[in-house]
Design a protein around this motif. Structure first.
Motif, mmCIF file in Angstrom:
data_model
loop_
_atom_site.group_PDB
_atom_site.id
_atom_site.type_symbol
_atom_site.label_atom_id
_atom_site.label_comp_id
_atom_site.label_asym_id
_atom_site.label_seq_id
_atom_site.Cartn_x
_atom_site.Cartn_y
_atom_site.Cartn_z
ATOM 1 N N SER A 1 -7.383 2.763 -9.612
ATOM 2 C CA SER A 1 -6.923 3.711 -10.195
ATOM 3 C C SER A 1 -7.437 4.369 -11.495
ATOM 4 O O SER A 1 -7.610 5.493 -11.686
ATOM 5 C CB SER A 1 -5.441 3.654 -10.485
ATOM 6 O OG SER A 1 -4.716 3.336 -9.368
ATOM 7 N N ALA B 1 -1.852 5.117 -2.025
ATOM 8 C CA ALA B 1 -1.378 5.245 -0.826
ATOM 9 C C ALA B 1 -1.953 6.411 0.160
ATOM 10 O O ALA B 1 -2.049 6.574 1.176
ATOM 11 C CB ALA B 1 0.066 5.620 -0.895
ATOM 12 N N ASP B 2 -2.452 7.524 -0.758
ATOM 13 C CA ASP B 2 -3.088 8.782 -0.136
ATOM 14 C C ASP B 2 -4.761 8.508 0.337
ATOM 15 O O ASP B 2 -5.033 9.419 0.695
ATOM 16 C CB ASP B 2 -2.999 9.962 -0.873
ATOM 17 C CG ASP B 2 -1.501 10.380 -0.904
ATOM 18 O OD1 ASP B 2 -0.602 9.882 0.010
ATOM 19 O OD2 ASP B 2 -1.004 10.890 -1.999
ATOM 20 N N ARG B 3 -5.062 7.441 -0.344
ATOM 21 C CA ARG B 3 -6.608 7.306 0.059
ATOM 22 C C ARG B 3 -6.884 6.481 1.165
ATOM 23 O O ARG B 3 -6.222 5.545 1.567
ATOM 24 C CB ARG B 3 -7.046 6.295 -1.206
ATOM 25 C CG ARG B 3 -8.817 6.021 -0.994
ATOM 26 C CD ARG B 3 -8.973 5.321 -2.250
ATOM 27 N NE ARG B 3 -9.010 6.277 -3.566
ATOM 28 C CZ ARG B 3 -9.550 5.980 -4.724
ATOM 29 N NH1 ARG B 3 -10.156 4.836 -4.797
ATOM 30 N NH2 ARG B 3 -9.198 6.689 -5.629
ATOM 31 N N TRP C 1 0.687 -1.182 0.090
ATOM 32 C CA TRP C 1 -0.191 -0.074 0.060
ATOM 33 C C TRP C 1 0.945 1.323 0.026
ATOM 34 O O TRP C 1 0.650 2.269 -0.667
ATOM 35 C CB TRP C 1 -1.003 -0.118 1.213
ATOM 36 C CG TRP C 1 -2.054 0.846 1.029
ATOM 37 C CD1 TRP C 1 -1.894 2.190 1.715
ATOM 38 C CD2 TRP C 1 -3.244 0.997 0.285
ATOM 39 N NE1 TRP C 1 -3.026 2.914 1.413
ATOM 40 C CE2 TRP C 1 -3.858 2.144 0.655
ATOM 41 C CE3 TRP C 1 -3.941 0.000 -0.403
ATOM 42 C CZ2 TRP C 1 -5.289 2.421 0.047
ATOM 43 C CZ3 TRP C 1 -4.996 0.208 -0.830
ATOM 44 C CH2 TRP C 1 -5.741 1.501 -0.830
ATOM 45 N N PRO C 2 1.967 1.453 0.864
ATOM 46 C CA PRO C 2 2.521 2.669 0.932
ATOM 47 C C PRO C 2 3.217 3.072 -0.619
ATOM 48 O O PRO C 2 3.349 4.046 -0.523
ATOM 49 C CB PRO C 2 3.755 2.344 1.790
ATOM 50 C CG PRO C 2 3.096 1.387 2.702
ATOM 51 C CD PRO C 2 2.400 0.600 1.866
ATOM 52 N N HIS D 1 -1.293 -1.190 7.412
ATOM 53 C CA HIS D 1 -1.475 0.188 6.579
ATOM 54 C C HIS D 1 -3.044 0.361 6.163
ATOM 55 O O HIS D 1 -3.371 1.555 6.134
ATOM 56 C CB HIS D 1 -0.763 0.256 5.179
ATOM 57 C CG HIS D 1 0.752 -0.099 5.504
ATOM 58 N ND1 HIS D 1 1.502 0.877 5.907
ATOM 59 C CD2 HIS D 1 1.628 -1.131 5.165
ATOM 60 C CE1 HIS D 1 2.795 0.531 6.005
ATOM 61 N NE2 HIS D 1 2.878 -0.612 5.385
#
Length: 357
Positions: free
Chosen positions: A354, A39-41, A33-34, A58
């Motif tokens: 995405s 990653a920002d969601r 995930w990072p 995460h």
């Protein structure tokens, strides 16, 4: 950016192929995930009451509602998901949610209906068909299952995406060889078959093939139990068959490692994970010519006709009588494993998510 929610109903279900897929894909997504485009969601796994929360680094986990099973999925889950997007690793999801992804593993409920109880069959087919026509994306675990999703459930091709599976979970398991002693298998040449005893798994063919071989037939160990909603075959307890029922992952790995060969006689699958598990344990694979099984195993298996006991008997005889065949199959299996990875499947999910606004 809308939050992502993950349907965690599978954490309250027995561990079979679909649940294994869900757990491994989720863990790979959490691990990667990072560095993912998401990653920002904010992302949260939603669990029914009583389900044990997974150990994730995460992704968040949250228990919601008070119901179980279908009622939880249709009433408690959608109430929490409003305003976000829902990712499901299984066939089903809340009918009230359109911003959703579901995963079709096969169309056995349509193709082999005798494997299912009547009420389950009708209800499941109706629900999956409706979801396939309304959700944002329908994921399918193989090219074969993608075609089945279109033909059997009406999934629109423009919203259909192919994903895959992996085998790396086997490398984390420490084999428990006590199972060999408990069942008198240590030092005994035996075949291994793994799956639920439903008609499409075709275990009766193994008994027929062993009967044809007579005194040359090795013992075949059969592992697996029946999941809820399925109909089992009548018992088949030939003199060369040993049914162990469900066993632990550690015991299963020991059986894979000790077996002369793994036999996969199914005449209908959407992917076929057990042959990959066998290859990961260095076990030669004898596999049926079912379309999805050939797609998964490629050149790494010795194939037989799932409608023909003589065809399977010939394959068993070859693996027993040809010293160079097992090492060749093991080598081909190791090469085939390079085409499958839970991490690659996680990245594929990131790409598909995405695409969506």
């Amino acid at each position: 950016m809308s939050p992502l929610y993950i349907n965690g109903r599978f954490f309250a279900q027995p561990l079979t192929g679909v649940q294994r897929y869900a757990r491994e894909t989720l863990e790979a997504m959490d691990r990667l995930w990072p560095d993912s485009p998401l990653a920002d969601r904010p992302a949260t796994v939603l669990l029914p009451a009583g389900a044990e929360a997974p150990a994730l680094r995460h992704l968040g986990c949250e228990t919601v509602g008070r119901h179980q099973g279908h009622r939880w999925e249709q009433f408690d889950l959608p109430a929490r998901v409003r305003g976000g997007r829902l990712l499901g690793f299984g066939f089903t999801g809340p009918l009230a949610i359109r911003r959703q992804l579901i995963t079709v593993h096969d169309a056995a409920v349509c193709r082999v209906p005798d494997s299912y109880a009547l009420a389950f069959r009708w209800g499941y087919r109706w629900q999956v068909s409706r979801l396939c026509r309304q959700v944002e994306r329908v994921l399918a675990v193989s090219a074969f299952s993608a075609a089945e999703a279109r033909e059997c459930f009406g999934a629109p091709p423009a919203r259909l995406r192919q994903v895959s599976e992996g085998w790396q979970h086997m490398s984390r398991i420490v084999p428990d060889e006590r199972v060999l002693d408990e069942h008198g298998l240590r030092g005994l040449p035996f075949l291994l078959a793994v799956s639920s005893p439903t008609p499409n798994k075709n275990f009766g063919l193994v008994d027929e093939a062993l009967s044809l071989l007579g005194e040359r037939a090795p013992t075949c160990v059969v592992v697996g139990g029946l999941a809820r909603g399925y109909r089992g075959q009548p018992p088949f307890d030939g003199p060369r068959l040993r049914r162990l029922g469900r066993v632990s992952d550690a015991s299963l790995k020991a059986l894979y490692g000790a077996a002369l060969a793994f036999v996969f006689p199914s005449h209908y699958e959407g992917f076929g994970l057990p042959p990959l598990e066998a290859m990961a344990c260095g076990c030669p694979v004898l596999a049926s010519t079912a379309a999805a099984v050939r797609e998964t195993c490629g050149p790494a298996a010795l194939y037989f006709d799932p409608r023909s006991a003589p065809s399977l008997a010939q394959a068993i005889d070859r693996i027993c009588q040809t010293p160079t065949l097992a090492p060749s199959l093991r080598q081909r299996g190791r090469r085939r494993l390079a085409d499958f990875s839970w991490d690659a499947n996680a990245r594929r999910h990131f790409d598909i998510l995405s695409e969506l606004p």
